[in-house]
Design an enzyme around this catalytic site. Structure first.
Site, PDB file in Angstrom:
ATOM      1  NE  ARG A 269      -3.444  -2.238   2.469  1.00  0.00           N
ATOM      2  CZ  ARG A 269      -4.683  -2.575   3.514  1.00  0.00           C
ATOM      3  NH1 ARG A 269      -4.782  -1.660   4.374  1.00  0.00           N
ATOM      4  NH2 ARG A 269      -5.212  -3.762   3.264  1.00  0.00           N
ATOM      5  NE  ARG A 284      -0.993   4.995   9.250  1.00  0.00           N
ATOM      6  CZ  ARG A 284      -2.360   4.773   9.253  1.00  0.00           C
ATOM      7  NH1 ARG A 284      -2.842   4.321   8.226  1.00  0.00           N
ATOM      8  NH2 ARG A 284      -2.691   4.823  10.483  1.00  0.00           N
ATOM      9  CD  GLU A 356      -7.670  -1.681  11.550  1.00  0.00           C
ATOM     10  OE1 GLU A 356      -7.466  -2.984  10.856  1.00  0.00           O
ATOM     11  OE2 GLU A 356      -7.156  -0.635  10.924  1.00  0.00           O
ATOM     12  CB  SER A 359     -11.518  -3.899   8.986  1.00  0.00           C
ATOM     13  OG  SER A 359     -10.784  -2.569   9.868  1.00  0.00           O
ATOM     14  NE  ARG A 397      -1.633  -1.766  11.658  1.00  0.00           N
ATOM     15  CZ  ARG A 397      -2.287  -0.512  11.704  1.00  0.00           C
ATOM     16  NH1 ARG A 397      -3.362  -0.395  12.474  1.00  0.00           N
ATOM     17  NH2 ARG A 397      -1.951   0.528  11.138  1.00  0.00           N
TER      18      ARG A 397
END
Length: 432
Positions: A269, A284, A356, A359, A397
């Site tokens: 990403r 990130r 987070e 999801s 994560r």
């Protein structure tokens, strides 16, 4: 993608849904009005084209009758009419394709309609917590993952930057093995206990696949591309893309549903728009590993499948002994293709907050329409499938969460019980 027939019949409902997602009332009405105008133009042209084709067919038959009756003048007149009609049909078909394309492009950037039970809100501050697990570890002197990793000598951001720039990490030694162990543990759990089929799929995909799951055209700037032949291929931002597209342009037998897939892959990403956010550490990244869950089912079972998928992801953290909370995202924080999303947030003692880690979203038939993916219902007629996706969970994560929750006063990290078989029996990670 939304159904234009549904939009025609529910214009006010769509406008209200767009407002819930953050559009102003005027903007929402304008978007709906534009879609209706494009559809009306397309339908009006199609009707005219069909009428012209019908007249062309009728005139062609009349030519034969006129020739049979030796009425050459009428036959010539009809031939001239047919030539004009044929020219209009040819140009009209091209116009029709252009009108179809314009409507599809407009529909392609309209987000999904939230379910009625999704809380209305602007951003993450309006998300609603629905449950918690575990007791968050708190206290003085608790370190963040990058402090721990660098001190151990197994996490190197400086060398990663030399290789690739910012938002990359080099893991070595026991931390590299711990990350691998986490991914293997998750795959084994989801395949052996949760009924998911493991998939090894391409990491480079066509634009059509990215369009199918909603990354294109709206989020092109978030993707990485590489030239391929006369075109390009995109690096997957998540294995949701190839796994969901396994059913594109197919009609799946209802008896095969639900289909449940899982994969452990690197994800890529660009993190467009995230400048200044989480610049330290590996929260990130441009490249990271994730175990993804995808379910493909029907309208009747999609919502129960959403609850099941979320529970599967939560089980990962329960087995690891990581405290977490689950929240339902508000309309303003929810993803483009989702109708409802649950975020699972792991407790990070070094940050003294929840972040987070997964999801899980139910998308209705939004993606299936973009992929033309269907199944046969009880009446034998093809219907669009319903798709779901979720992180089961983000491996990097999870590594962060394990490091921070299992840190010791001397800077070492204890290995959770469930990971020890994957670590060759190692119980503690100490400095190199």
């Amino acid at each position: 993608m939304l159904d234009i027939k549904w939009i025609r019949e529910n214009q006010q409902a769509l406008a209200e849904a767009l407002e819930k997602r953050g559009q102003s009332a005027d903007s929402a009405r304008s978007i709906v009005a534009d879609l209706i105008a494009r559809d009306e133009a397309r339908r009006t042209h199609l009707t005219k084209l069909q009428d012209t084709q019908a007249r062309q067919n009728a005139a062609s038959k009349e030519i034969g009758k006129a020739m049979g009756a030796k009425d050459l003048a009428l036959a010539e007149k009809l031939k001239g009419e047919v030539a004009e009609l044929k020219a209009f049909v040819q140009s009209g078909e091209a116009t029709g394709r252009e009108l179809d394309r314009a409507l599809t492009e407009a529909l392609a950037v309209v987000p999904n309609v939230p379910l009625d039970d999704v809380p209305v809100g602007k951003d993450e501050n309006d998300n609603i917590e629905i449950r918690r697990f575990g007791d968050p570890r708190q206290g003085e002197g608790l370190k963040e993952h990058f402090e721990l990793g660098e001190a151990l000598g197994f996490m190197d951001f400086e060398r990663a930057a030399k290789l690739s720039g910012s938002r990359f990490t080099v893991l070595t030694g026991k931390l590299a093995r711990l990350e691998r162990a986490l991914g293997q543990f998750m795959l084994d759990l989801h395949t052996s206990e949760h009924g998911y089929t493991e998939v090894v799929a391409p990491l480079l995909v066509r634009d059509e696949a990215l369009f199918g799951t909603g990354q294109l055209p709206k989020f092109e700037e978030d993707l990485f591309f590489t030239p391929h032949g006369d075109g390009r291929l995109g690096l997957i931002p998540t294995s949701e893309v190839p796994m969901t597209n396994l059913v594109r342009e197919e009609i799946v037998g209802a008896e095969k549903l639900p289909l449940r897939f899982t994969a452990l892959t690197p994800c890529f990403r660009s993190e467009a728009g995230s400048a200044g956010r989480d610049t330290r550490g590996m929260l990130r990244q441009h490249q990271f590993y994730k175990v993804e869950l995808v379910s493909i089912t029907d309208a009747e079972t999609a919502l129960s499948e959403h609850e099941r998928m979320t529970e599967c992801a939560e089980t990962v953290l329960k087995r690891l002994g990581i405290p977490y909370r689950t929240v339902v995202l508000c309309t303003g924080d929810m993803g483009f293709g989702a109708r409802r999303t649950y975020d699972i947030e792991a407790w990070l003692p070094g940050q003294n907050t929840y972040r987070e880690i997964s999801s899980c979203s139910v998308c209705g038939d939004f993606q299936a329409r973009r992929m033309n993916a269907r199944y046969r219902g009880a009446d034998g007629k093809p219907q669009y499938l319903h798709t779901l996706n979720g992180s089961g969970v983000a491996v990097g994560r999870a590594l962060i969460a394990v490091m921070e929750n299992y840190q010791n006063d001397d800077g070492s990290i204890s290995v959770p019980d469930v990971l020890r078989p994957y670590m060759g029996g190692v119980t503690r990670i100490e400095a190199a």
